[in-house]
Scaffold this active site. Sequence first.
Site, PDB file in Angstrom:
ATOM      1  N   ILE A   1      12.570  -7.288  28.451  1.00 56.66           N
ATOM      2  CA  ILE A   1      12.627  -8.526  29.236  1.00 56.66           C
ATOM      3  C   ILE A   1      13.574  -9.509  28.533  1.00 56.66           C
ATOM      4  O   ILE A   1      13.830  -9.396  27.323  1.00 56.66           O
ATOM      5  CB  ILE A   1      11.234  -9.151  29.424  1.00 56.66           C
ATOM      6  CG1 ILE A   1      10.595  -9.483  28.075  1.00 56.66           C
ATOM      7  CG2 ILE A   1      10.342  -8.250  30.260  1.00 56.66           C
ATOM      8  CD1 ILE A   1       9.410 -10.430  28.171  1.00 56.66           C
TER       9      ILE A   1
ATOM     10  N   ASP B   1      25.757   7.858  11.465  1.00 55.79           N
ATOM     11  CA  ASP B   1      24.408   8.413  11.605  1.00 55.79           C
ATOM     12  C   ASP B   1      24.155   9.471  10.536  1.00 55.79           C
ATOM     13  O   ASP B   1      25.014  10.318  10.287  1.00 55.79           O
ATOM     14  CB  ASP B   1      24.256   9.104  12.972  1.00 55.79           C
ATOM     15  CG  ASP B   1      24.481   8.171  14.148  1.00 55.79           C
ATOM     16  OD1 ASP B   1      24.376   6.937  13.977  1.00 55.79           O
ATOM     17  OD2 ASP B   1      24.758   8.686  15.250  1.00 55.79           O
TER      18      ASP B   1
ATOM     19  N   ALA C   1      38.072  15.418  22.771  1.00 56.98           N
ATOM     20  CA  ALA C   1      38.637  14.084  22.557  1.00 56.98           C
ATOM     21  C   ALA C   1      39.801  13.792  23.506  1.00 56.98           C
ATOM     22  O   ALA C   1      39.822  12.781  24.214  1.00 56.98           O
ATOM     23  CB  ALA C   1      39.086  13.957  21.096  1.00 56.98           C
TER      24      ALA C   1
ATOM     25  N   GLY D   1      30.169  10.857  15.706  1.00 63.16           N
ATOM     26  CA  GLY D   1      29.254  10.896  14.562  1.00 63.16           C
ATOM     27  C   GLY D   1      29.369  12.177  13.786  1.00 63.16           C
ATOM     28  O   GLY D   1      30.204  12.328  12.885  1.00 63.16           O
TER      29      GLY D   1
ATOM     30  N   SER E   1      25.898  10.712  27.658  1.00 61.20           N
ATOM     31  CA  SER E   1      26.626  11.954  27.394  1.00 61.20           C
ATOM     32  C   SER E   1      25.751  13.207  27.419  1.00 61.20           C
ATOM     33  O   SER E   1      26.286  14.314  27.497  1.00 61.20           O
ATOM     34  CB  SER E   1      27.296  11.849  26.023  1.00 61.20           C
ATOM     35  OG  SER E   1      26.354  11.456  25.053  1.00 61.20           O
TER      36      SER E   1
ATOM     37  N   LYS F   1      20.724  -0.234  22.376  1.00 63.45           N
ATOM     38  CA  LYS F   1      20.378   0.080  23.783  1.00 63.45           C
ATOM     39  C   LYS F   1      19.337  -0.932  24.274  1.00 63.45           C
ATOM     40  O   LYS F   1      18.253  -0.566  24.748  1.00 63.45           O
ATOM     41  CB  LYS F   1      19.910   1.518  23.923  1.00 63.45           C
ATOM     42  CG  LYS F   1      21.011   2.523  23.564  1.00 63.45           C
ATOM     43  CD  LYS F   1      20.672   3.942  23.913  1.00 63.45           C
ATOM     44  CE  LYS F   1      21.818   4.898  23.617  1.00 63.45           C
ATOM     45  NZ  LYS F   1      22.077   5.134  22.177  1.00 63.45           N
TER      46      LYS F   1
ATOM     47  N   ALA G   1      30.093  17.608  18.508  1.00 62.82           N
ATOM     48  CA  ALA G   1      28.725  18.142  18.450  1.00 62.82           C
ATOM     49  C   ALA G   1      28.093  18.282  19.843  1.00 62.82           C
ATOM     50  O   ALA G   1      27.357  19.228  20.104  1.00 62.82           O
ATOM     51  CB  ALA G   1      27.864  17.255  17.560  1.00 62.82           C
TER      52      ALA G   1
HETATM   53  P1  XMP Z   1      27.416  12.467  17.727  1.00 61.74           P
HETATM   54  O1  XMP Z   1      26.899  12.956  16.430  1.00 61.74           O
HETATM   55  O2  XMP Z   1      26.911  13.257  18.912  1.00 61.74           O
HETATM   56  O3  XMP Z   1      26.791  10.987  17.825  1.00 61.74           O
HETATM   57  O4  XMP Z   1      28.907  12.297  17.743  1.00 61.74           O
HETATM   58  C1  XMP Z   1      26.943  10.146  18.935  1.00 61.74           C
HETATM   59  C2  XMP Z   1      26.351   8.823  18.662  1.00 61.74           C
HETATM   60  O5  XMP Z   1      26.459   8.072  19.851  1.00 61.74           O
HETATM   61  C3  XMP Z   1      25.168   7.889  20.390  1.00 61.74           C
HETATM   62  N1  XMP Z   1      25.283   8.357  21.745  1.00 61.74           N
HETATM   63  C4  XMP Z   1      25.291   7.569  22.726  1.00 61.74           C
HETATM   64  N2  XMP Z   1      25.193   6.271  22.718  1.00 61.74           N
HETATM   65  N3  XMP Z   1      25.396   6.368  25.062  1.00 61.74           N
HETATM   66  C5  XMP Z   1      25.246   5.664  23.889  1.00 61.74           C
HETATM   67  O6  XMP Z   1      25.157   4.445  23.924  1.00 61.74           O
HETATM   68  C6  XMP Z   1      25.499   7.681  25.113  1.00 61.74           C
HETATM   69  O7  XMP Z   1      25.664   8.294  26.163  1.00 61.74           O
HETATM   70  C7  XMP Z   1      25.429   8.295  23.871  1.00 61.74           C
HETATM   71  N4  XMP Z   1      25.520   9.563  23.559  1.00 61.74           N
HETATM   72  C8  XMP Z   1      25.413   9.560  22.214  1.00 61.74           C
HETATM   73  C9  XMP Z   1      24.175   8.695  19.630  1.00 61.74           C
HETATM   74  O8  XMP Z   1      22.927   8.051  19.553  1.00 61.74           O
HETATM   75  C10 XMP Z   1      24.872   8.797  18.316  1.00 61.74           C
HETATM   76  O9  XMP Z   1      24.635   7.602  17.543  1.00 61.74           O
END
Ligand code: XMP
Length: 255
Positions: free
Chosen positions: A92, A23, A218, A232, A144, A88, A213
């Site tokens: 439909i 990202d 971990a 990310g 998250s 995500k 972030a």
């Molecule tokens: P960071 O920078 O926070 O990025 O390490 C995390 C990446 O994961 C995605 N993200 C999620 N994707 N369910 C998901 O499917 C989640 O609960 C979730 N939390 C974060 C976020 O869009 C980014 O790409």
Amino acid sequence: MSFKSKMQKSSENKNSKIVLALDFPFEATENRGKILSNAQRVLKAVHQYICAVKINHHLTLPLGTFDGVQQLVEQIRGQGLLAIMDAKVNDIGNTNQVIAEYYYSAGFDALIANPFVGWDEGLKPLFEVSKRLSRGVILLCYMSHKGAAEGYGQTIIDLGTGTATPQYISFAKKALEWDADGVVVGATIPDKIREIRKVLGQNVDIYSPGVGAQGGAAETAVKAGSNYLIVGREIISASNPAMAAQRLRDSVRGV
Ligand code: XMP
């Protein structure tokens, strides 16, 4: 081979549980030309420390799925890694199937989807096309971020049993029933990872974003039951992404 087995193999080959979230921040029109080369540079620097790459709208919007993103997917697969699209999927059934066919046609190995839309005329066509093309589906189970409790943390009356059940437990059971390859549970909520792991056994993998972030740790997430960590900004925004990826990989290697 199922996507779950491919991930296991990739993780063993690379000796890593890290899925890189590739990202990048928003760029104004005049700066967008550098996004692709930045992404290529980061992949080149960190590929030996990760087992898969997750791509999101951060790249499909500015680069286009069949332009820059497909080039990145080719690079990812050439590095012996798997490519996950964080779409995500949430529509439909007919639309979900078309979304999946386009992403799979661009070379992605798996998609992330939202179980809130249900099975019939919802995710069923997505699972069918994914199985037919030997690709994977990863379901959101408990996200998250803080507001996730408003949806995933609610108590529902389960349609099948008529009993009060946490939404995320119902989604974990659906992941088993629908034969999903994985579920997403935030690294920020290790207690939920533990609870969901009990429901899933070893049949479905747990992917945990939210390390660094977003405040998740971990090692705690892996000890609670996560198979893979989606990371990310902790890597991408580091002054040395390769060192950050190596450090994260090493922190959970033997856990
Ligand atoms: P960071 O920078 O926070 O990025 O390490 C995390 C990446 O994961 C995605 N993200 C999620 N994707 N369910 C998901 O499917 C989640 O609960 C979730 N939390 C974060 C976020 O869009 C980014 O790409």
